[in-house]
Design a protein around this motif. Structure first.
Motif, PDB file in Angstrom:
ATOM      1  N   UNK A  48      42.475  88.875 -25.424  1.00  0.00           N
ATOM      2  CA  UNK A  48      41.451  87.954 -24.958  1.00  0.00           C
ATOM      3  C   UNK A  48      40.124  88.652 -24.770  1.00  0.00           C
ATOM      4  N   UNK A  49      39.114  87.876 -24.402  1.00  0.00           N
ATOM      5  CA  UNK A  49      37.778  88.461 -24.300  1.00  0.00           C
ATOM      6  C   UNK A  49      37.443  88.969 -22.910  1.00  0.00           C
ATOM      7  N   UNK A  50      38.158  88.531 -21.879  1.00  0.00           N
ATOM      8  CA  UNK A  50      37.750  88.826 -20.509  1.00  0.00           C
ATOM      9  C   UNK A  50      37.736  90.324 -20.196  1.00  0.00           C
ATOM     10  N   UNK A 105      32.457  85.885 -15.959  1.00  0.00           N
ATOM     11  CA  UNK A 105      32.764  84.567 -15.399  1.00  0.00           C
ATOM     12  C   UNK A 105      31.889  83.487 -16.037  1.00  0.00           C
ATOM     13  N   UNK A 106      30.614  83.803 -16.266  1.00  0.00           N
ATOM     14  CA  UNK A 106      29.720  82.830 -16.901  1.00  0.00           C
ATOM     15  C   UNK A 106      30.158  82.527 -18.330  1.00  0.00           C
ATOM     16  N   UNK A 160      32.187  79.096 -22.456  1.00  0.00           N
ATOM     17  CA  UNK A 160      32.905  78.993 -23.723  1.00  0.00           C
ATOM     18  C   UNK A 160      34.328  78.467 -23.598  1.00  0.00           C
ATOM     19  N   UNK A 161      35.005  78.714 -22.488  1.00  0.00           N
ATOM     20  CA  UNK A 161      36.385  78.257 -22.345  1.00  0.00           C
ATOM     21  C   UNK A 161      36.440  76.915 -21.633  1.00  0.00           C
ATOM     22  N   UNK A 184      37.617  77.986 -29.290  1.00  0.00           N
ATOM     23  CA  UNK A 184      38.885  78.651 -29.605  1.00  0.00           C
ATOM     24  C   UNK A 184      38.796  80.165 -29.429  1.00  0.00           C
ATOM     25  N   UNK A 185      37.862  80.631 -28.607  1.00  0.00           N
ATOM     26  CA  UNK A 185      37.742  82.078 -28.362  1.00  0.00           C
ATOM     27  C   UNK A 185      39.026  82.570 -27.670  1.00  0.00           C
ATOM     28  N   UNK A 186      39.561  83.697 -28.122  1.00  0.00           N
ATOM     29  CA  UNK A 186      40.794  84.195 -27.471  1.00  0.00           C
ATOM     30  C   UNK A 186      40.518  84.547 -26.015  1.00  0.00           C
ATOM     31  N   UNK A 187      41.357  84.006 -25.130  1.00  0.00           N
ATOM     32  CA  UNK A 187      41.165  84.307 -23.712  1.00  0.00           C
ATOM     33  C   UNK A 187      42.515  84.547 -23.052  1.00  0.00           C
TER      34      UNK A 187
END
Length: 189
Positions: free
Chosen positions: A138-140, A171-172, A177-178, A184-187
């Motif tokens: 994921x992107x986090x 967080x922003x 985006x989510x 559909x960004x991997x998270x």
């Protein structure tokens, strides 16, 4: 008022002026004095060989991108294919590389590589690592680590501001985006 009636602050009690002038002293400098001070502090100039080498790098990257964009297909302006815009940018890179190689080699404003010259490379490598890790975790977490590296080690921010701003940025992005856009960004969460 300082001794001598000038507008500059008096020298410290040791009798010597400070090595690095304070903000109030910088305000008293004329533009010519500031320019002379900046000229003394800047890194040494790069030579003609370094200018030629950097021009050849731009020329090589532009030529490689040109070949890859042609392989993707150009199409026409009315019906563009995926390689058209990269082709146009690659042409600009090649022209600029050739211009710098022929005309810009006499440029004396270019600086030698110093320790800080690796900062853009570090930024590029960490960005590539984030992109590579995103599909897996994921992107986090990669975005958080990227922000920390960029702010603390490349930007020289304090740990407090680095951690606070990095958490707010992630967080922003998650909120935008989510949650809001439902992309559909991997998270992870």
């Amino acid at each position: 008022m300082p001794a001598g009636g000038g507008s500059r602050p008096a020298a410290p009690s040791g009798g010597n002026a400070p090595e690095a002038p304070g903000d109030d002293v910088l305000e008293d400098l004329t533009p010519e004095q500031l320019a002379a001070q900046w000229e003394e502090e800047k890194p040494p100039a790069a030579g003609a060989l370094a200018n030629a080498a950097s021009s050849l790098v731009v020329l090589g990257v532009g030529t490689g991108a040109l070949v890859l964009s042609v392989a993707m297909g150009l199409g026409t302006p009315a019906a563009p294919e995926p390689g058209l815009w990269p082709f146009m940018i690659s042409c600009v890179m090649v022209v600029l590389g050739l211009f710098q190689l022929t005309v810009g080699r006499h440029n004396r404003d270019a600086e030698k590589f110093t320790r800080m010259s690796s900062a853009p490379l570090t930024g590029l490598v960490t960005l590539a690592a984030m992109v590579a890790l995103m599909p897996a975790i994921g992107f986090e977490l990669p975005a958080l680590v990227l922000c920390i590296i960029w702010m603390r080690f490349l930007g020289g921010e304090t740990w407090r501001s680095t951690l606070l701003v990095s958490a707010i940025v992630v967080a922003a992005f998650y909120g935008i985006f989510v949650l809001a856009l439902n992309t559909s960004i991997p998270h992870l969460f």
